[in-house]
Design an enzyme around this catalytic site. Structure first.
Site, PDB file in Angstrom:
ATOM      1  N   LEU A 242     -32.339  57.722  29.300  1.00 45.17           N
ATOM      2  CA  LEU A 242     -33.271  58.276  28.316  1.00 45.17           C
ATOM      3  C   LEU A 242     -34.508  57.406  28.170  1.00 45.17           C
ATOM      4  O   LEU A 242     -35.610  57.905  27.992  1.00 45.17           O
ATOM      5  CB  LEU A 242     -32.588  58.413  26.950  1.00 45.17           C
ATOM      6  CG  LEU A 242     -31.499  59.479  26.824  1.00 45.17           C
ATOM      7  CD1 LEU A 242     -30.917  59.451  25.420  1.00 45.17           C
ATOM      8  CD2 LEU A 242     -32.057  60.852  27.131  1.00 45.17           C
ATOM      9  N   GLY A 243     -34.347  56.113  28.222  1.00 44.60           N
ATOM     10  CA  GLY A 243     -35.482  55.202  28.070  1.00 44.60           C
ATOM     11  C   GLY A 243     -35.044  53.778  28.304  1.00 44.60           C
ATOM     12  O   GLY A 243     -33.864  53.464  28.313  1.00 44.60           O
ATOM     13  N   GLY A 246     -37.809  46.202  26.969  1.00 36.98           N
ATOM     14  CA  GLY A 246     -37.308  44.858  26.771  1.00 36.98           C
ATOM     15  C   GLY A 246     -36.025  44.831  25.965  1.00 36.98           C
ATOM     16  O   GLY A 246     -35.260  43.881  26.040  1.00 36.98           O
ATOM     17  N   PHE A 247     -35.781  45.869  25.170  1.00 41.84           N
ATOM     18  CA  PHE A 247     -34.578  45.929  24.357  1.00 41.84           C
ATOM     19  C   PHE A 247     -33.331  46.189  25.192  1.00 41.84           C
ATOM     20  O   PHE A 247     -32.222  45.928  24.768  1.00 41.84           O
ATOM     21  CB  PHE A 247     -34.707  47.045  23.316  1.00 41.84           C
ATOM     22  CG  PHE A 247     -34.898  48.409  23.923  1.00 41.84           C
ATOM     23  CD1 PHE A 247     -33.808  49.159  24.332  1.00 41.84           C
ATOM     24  CD2 PHE A 247     -36.173  48.931  24.082  1.00 41.84           C
ATOM     25  CE1 PHE A 247     -33.983  50.408  24.895  1.00 41.84           C
ATOM     26  CE2 PHE A 247     -36.358  50.175  24.640  1.00 41.84           C
ATOM     27  CZ  PHE A 247     -35.258  50.925  25.050  1.00 41.84           C
ATOM     28  N   ILE A 249     -31.533  49.300  27.869  1.00 43.00           N
ATOM     29  CA  ILE A 249     -31.641  50.626  28.461  1.00 43.00           C
ATOM     30  C   ILE A 249     -30.754  51.583  27.681  1.00 43.00           C
ATOM     31  O   ILE A 249     -29.671  51.219  27.225  1.00 43.00           O
ATOM     32  CB  ILE A 249     -31.256  50.588  29.954  1.00 43.00           C
ATOM     33  CG1 ILE A 249     -31.509  51.932  30.626  1.00 43.00           C
ATOM     34  CG2 ILE A 249     -29.824  50.142  30.153  1.00 43.00           C
ATOM     35  CD1 ILE A 249     -31.438  51.863  32.140  1.00 43.00           C
ATOM     36  N   VAL A 250     -31.232  52.816  27.483  1.00 40.45           N
ATOM     37  CA  VAL A 250     -30.496  53.829  26.730  1.00 40.45           C
ATOM     38  C   VAL A 250     -30.098  54.955  27.674  1.00 40.45           C
ATOM     39  O   VAL A 250     -30.941  55.486  28.400  1.00 40.45           O
ATOM     40  CB  VAL A 250     -31.328  54.383  25.556  1.00 40.45           C
ATOM     41  CG1 VAL A 250     -30.536  55.447  24.806  1.00 40.45           C
ATOM     42  CG2 VAL A 250     -31.731  53.264  24.609  1.00 40.45           C
ATOM     43  N   LYS A 265     -26.702  52.786  24.129  1.00 38.71           N
ATOM     44  CA  LYS A 265     -27.678  51.735  24.392  1.00 38.71           C
ATOM     45  C   LYS A 265     -26.962  50.502  24.933  1.00 38.71           C
ATOM     46  O   LYS A 265     -25.960  50.058  24.375  1.00 38.71           O
ATOM     47  CB  LYS A 265     -28.420  51.383  23.095  1.00 38.71           C
ATOM     48  CG  LYS A 265     -29.514  50.340  23.240  1.00 38.71           C
ATOM     49  CD  LYS A 265     -30.226  50.183  21.895  1.00 38.71           C
ATOM     50  CE  LYS A 265     -31.365  49.194  21.977  1.00 38.71           C
ATOM     51  NZ  LYS A 265     -32.073  49.058  20.696  1.00 38.71           N
ATOM     52  N   ASP A 479     -40.292  48.151  13.021  1.00 37.66           N
ATOM     53  CA  ASP A 479     -40.810  48.737  14.260  1.00 37.66           C
ATOM     54  C   ASP A 479     -40.862  50.260  14.149  1.00 37.66           C
ATOM     55  O   ASP A 479     -40.380  50.985  15.024  1.00 37.66           O
ATOM     56  CB  ASP A 479     -39.947  48.321  15.450  1.00 37.66           C
ATOM     57  CG  ASP A 479     -40.665  48.523  16.786  1.00 37.66           C
ATOM     58  OD1 ASP A 479     -41.915  48.559  16.789  1.00 37.66           O
ATOM     59  OD2 ASP A 479     -39.986  48.648  17.822  1.00 37.66           O
TER      60      ASP A 479
END
Length: 637
Positions: A242-243, A246-247, A249-250, A265, A479
């Site tokens: 999905l996206g 830096g956090f 991957i989902v 996630k 955020d």
């Protein structure tokens, strides 16, 4: 050369070859190992053929496989497990997984791990639909069909029988959506008519549709080395991206038990109990609200990093999956320099995470001996994640424990607010809004949405409702951006997600008191707020500069989002320039006089949200009444 095949590919192979009257035919799994030269025929498993010293491939007749398969499972399983010589011979082998889908790849990886086979390199190839029949015709005479080897995995652990070999007849879906295969190049040898290992060159008339991407096989499989113990691999399939950023991957994936789709996630961490990353989990676990993405659970899995795996933080996941051309929440840059001693090969960063880089140091004394090490640099910690040593084709492995934090969440199927705004900037109505992963709406009908002033107000109102609840539970999101606001219902059911930067109001208050009352040096303050945290265009000035702030910072972000929806920028440059101007002036009139004239009441409300920190209201001071939004009297008692 050891050759195997698996059940998933067998079923597809049989169906494709039925037109050619070729019973059971399929792609092979090749083990090319330099240590196989001295193997004795008597020591080999009965389900494998050694062709290291022979140009002609030995085969095993499996025409009666369908009737005898169940009887041979236990024997084959015992042969694999008990053959120590085969395991040792495969220790330094190059393994090429040739398969139809990523589930097939995972199953074969399970087999290797279950058999105790340790290898230095794993590569895989996926055969495209267009080339299957041609490939089957070319390979029909020589490929070994050893379905019993893959089936032996079923018997290796009776308690995990249903978890380890779930296929669910989703082969057609995997052909389009599964993990892309990887290899530097491919070849179809006319003489042996087998698919070669990952390093061979492309050479065949029938190889036009053999798909391969740059060598990322280790990345796609290093989390599967202990696949039997992986909850993610055992409980989810139909995995797609999905996206990412830096956090982490989902993924969008389907749970094999309840058949429901979820967003999962994955965050790479360096320790088994990652305090910083667990803040997101604890925040989501405490929040239960219609306008917040629902949390279902989380867990940590251990992974093994070997000398062929990609750097832990430098993982480039956009080579692992299909249809992930763009993710607006992240940006990547790559720098390379040729030098005899060292080179900085990659840098990955985004606006809300610290830069992390992979540093490669190379040295060589002769043409036959070289070594290299890579290091992961992030958050001030240095850890070795890869070391390789090449001495006359002998590889030494360095295994290092790494961990992945998985967070299972509600899947919002329609879109993010970012995608919605981007579409609206070009067309005033949207047909079948879809996310970057092309997720169709669940009811199978077109969704007609026009982002008029009423819709903009309702989106803003729902975001404020969610923030009121978040702040009442003692959290600050930090955020709030269009990328983290999800459209989960039609026409507009707004939910806030991604609590990766969330913190508690208490921690911010303690930090403020320490700085004001004790004059503590910020460099020695463990709870200090970090400047530049968040997404620049949507974060308040006080948050950007690392000054004292609290939950009011989230309201600035809401004001910017409302302003952006009303402005409907036509280009990314226009959006960036205008929002930067708004950040400096804190005034809609000074930023866009025409918008102020067109929507006087709404822009007055925006000015109220983005004003300086000292005069900006708290979320519980703003009325979110549906019939009177935005409120004319901004503050409520």
């Amino acid at each position: 050369m050891w050759k195997f095949t698996s059940s998933a590919t067998k079923r597809i192979g049989n169906s494709l070859s039925s037109n050619n009257n070729n019973g059971s035919l399929l792609f092979s799994l090749n083990f090319n190992g330099s240590n196989n030269n001295n193997n004795n025929e008597s020591s080999k498993p009965i389900t494998a053929a050694n062709t290291q010293n022979n140009s002609t491939t030995k085969s095993i007749d499996n025409n009666n496989n369908n009737t005898n398969n169940s009887n041979s499972n236990n024997n084959n399983n015992d042969n694999i497990k008990n053959n120590n010589k085969f395991n040792r011979a495969s220790h330094r082998s190059n393994i090429t997984l040739v398969a139809i889908n990523n589930k097939d790849i995972s199953q074969m990886t399970n087999l290797l791990a279950d058999s105790g086979i340790s290898v230095s390199k794993i590569s895989n190839k996926k055969i495209s639909l267009a080339s299957k029949i041609n490939t089957l015709n070319k390979l029909n005479s020589s490929l070994l069909h050893l379905n019993s080897i893959n089936n032996s995995l079923t018997n290796s652990n009776n308690n995990n029988d249903n978890n380890n070999l779930i296929d669910n007849n989703n082969n057609d879906n995997y052909n389009n959506d599964s993990i892309s295969s990887s290899s530097s190049s491919s070849s179809l040898s006319e003489s042996s008519q087998t698919l070669s290992s990952a390093s061979s060159s492309a050479s065949s008339s029938s190889s036009s549709t053999l798909s391969s991407s740059s060598s990322v096989s280790s990345k796609s499989l290093n989390n599967n080395n202990n696949n039997n113990n992986s909850r993610f691999n055992n409980e989810f399939n139909d995995v797609r991206v999905l996206g990412k950023g830096g956090f982490g991957i989902v993924f969008q994936c389907c749970n094999i038990f309840d058949q429901m789709e979820y967003a999962v996630k994955r965050i790479k961490v360096n320790q088994k109990i990652p305090t910083k990353e667990l803040m997101e989990v604890r925040a989501m676990a405490r929040l239960n609200h219609p306008n917040i993405v629902r949390y279902y659970g989380s867990w940590i899995e251990e992974e093994i990093i070997t000398n062929n795996s990609i750097d832990h933080y430098g993982e480039n996941d956009n080579n692992l999956f299909e249809n992930i051309d763009s993710f607006p929440s992240s940006s990547y840059s790559s720098v390379s320099a040729a030098a005899s001693s060292s080179s900085l090969v990659s840098n990955s960063s985004n606006s809300y995470s610290n830069n992390k880089a992979t540093y490669i140091s190379n040295s060589s004394s002769s043409s036959s001996s070289s070594s290299s090490c890579s290091y992961s640099i992030g958050n001030g910690n240095l850890s070795i994640s890869e070391c390789t040593n090449d001495d006359n084709n002998n590889y030494n492995q360095l295994k290092q424990k790494k961990f992945s934090l998985y967070i299972q969440m509600e899947l919002c199927k329609y879109s993010t607010l970012r995608n919605l705004i981007n579409e609206i900037n070009n067309i005033k109505s949207i047909t079948s809004i879809q996310s970057t992963s092309s997720i169709a709406n669940p009811i199978g009908t077109n969704i007609l949405i026009s982002l008029d002033i009423k819709q903009c107000r309702e989106i803003t109102r729902q975001i404020l409702v969610a923030l009121k609840y978040i702040h009442s539970q003692g959290f600050v999101h930090r955020d709030i951006t269009p990328d983290n606001v999800f459209v989960c219902q039609s026409p507009f059911g707004i939910k806030i997600g991604d609590f990766g930067l969330a913190t508690t109001i208490e921690s911010l208050t303690v930090d403020s008191n320490n700085n004001n009352n004790n004059n503590i040096n910020n460099n020695n303050n463990n709870n200090k707020k970090v400047g530049g945290l968040g997404t620049y265009l949507y974060s308040s000035n006080e948050q950007e500069q690392g000054d004292n702030y609290n939950q009011k910072t989230d309201l600035y972000s809401v004001g910017v989002i409302f302003f952006e929806m009303l402005s409907q920028f036509k280009t990314t440059m226009e959006r960036s320039t205008t929002l930067s101007k708004l950040k400096k002036s804190l005034s809609v009139l000074k930023t866009n006089p025409n918008l102020k004239q067109k929507y006087p009441n709404d822009t007055d409300f925006i000015d109220h949200l983005i004003q300086s920190f000292a005069t900006r209201p708290f979320s519980n001071q703003i009325s979110t009444d549906y019939d009177n939004f935005p409120p004319k009297n901004f503050l409520i008692n």
